[in-house]
Scaffold this motif. Structure first.
Motif, mmCIF file in Angstrom:
data_model
loop_
_atom_site.group_PDB
_atom_site.id
_atom_site.type_symbol
_atom_site.label_atom_id
_atom_site.label_comp_id
_atom_site.label_asym_id
_atom_site.label_seq_id
_atom_site.Cartn_x
_atom_site.Cartn_y
_atom_site.Cartn_z
ATOM 1 N N ASP A 143 0.855 -1.179 0.000
ATOM 2 C CA ASP A 143 0.000 0.000 0.000
ATOM 3 C C ASP A 143 0.898 1.238 0.000
ATOM 4 O O ASP A 143 2.126 1.132 -0.040
ATOM 5 N N ILE A 144 0.301 2.396 0.040
ATOM 6 C CA ILE A 144 1.073 3.634 -0.070
ATOM 7 C C ILE A 144 2.055 3.809 1.087
ATOM 8 O O ILE A 144 3.086 4.468 0.952
ATOM 9 N N ALA A 145 1.780 3.180 2.240
ATOM 10 C CA ALA A 145 2.671 3.272 3.400
ATOM 11 C C ALA A 145 3.797 2.248 3.345
ATOM 12 O O ALA A 145 4.670 2.231 4.206
ATOM 13 N N GLY A 146 3.758 1.359 2.347
ATOM 14 C CA GLY A 146 4.801 0.347 2.218
ATOM 15 C C GLY A 146 4.496 -0.956 2.930
ATOM 16 O O GLY A 146 5.337 -1.838 3.014
ATOM 17 N N THR A 147 3.270 -1.098 3.411
ATOM 18 C CA THR A 147 2.846 -2.324 4.080
ATOM 19 C C THR A 147 2.405 -3.356 3.042
ATOM 20 O O THR A 147 1.688 -3.021 2.096
#
Length: 102
Positions: A22-26
């Motif tokens: 996702d955009i947070a890198g998760t």
């Protein structure tokens, strides 16, 4: 992110793992692939190598089809396994399962 095999003569060029972030890198989805090993191919119903070779190169012509794929997403795991192959390395019998309850 994609993890490709880099071991010459073993898994070079094969997609081993793929992650969607996702955009947070998760990691929100992960796919792990395994392929028929050299030992399995030696006793498989298909030819372990396609074509003739003028030069002894382990990356030319080996037949190593997908053995299994495991996808993990939203806390659930989805598994696809090839139980048997035919003479052309096509899946004949497969098993699909998941941890999702109806």
């Amino acid at each position: 992110k994609r993890l490709m095999g880099v071991q010459y003569g073993i898994n070079e060029g094969r997609l081993l793992r793929e992650q969607m972030l996702d955009i947070a890198g998760t990691v929100v989805r992960e796919t792990v692939n395994t392929y028929v090993s050299d030992a399995e191919a030696a006793s498989a119903p298909f030819s372990p190598v396609i074509g003739g070779r003028l030069v002894r190169d382990p990356m030319i012509g080996p037949v190593r089809p997908l053995r299994s794929r495991v996808v993990t997403q939203d806390g659930a795991t989805f598994t696809y396994v090839v139980n048997t192959f035919d003479g052309s390395a096509r899946p004949v019998s497969t098993t699909k399962s998941s941890t999702v309850s109806p």
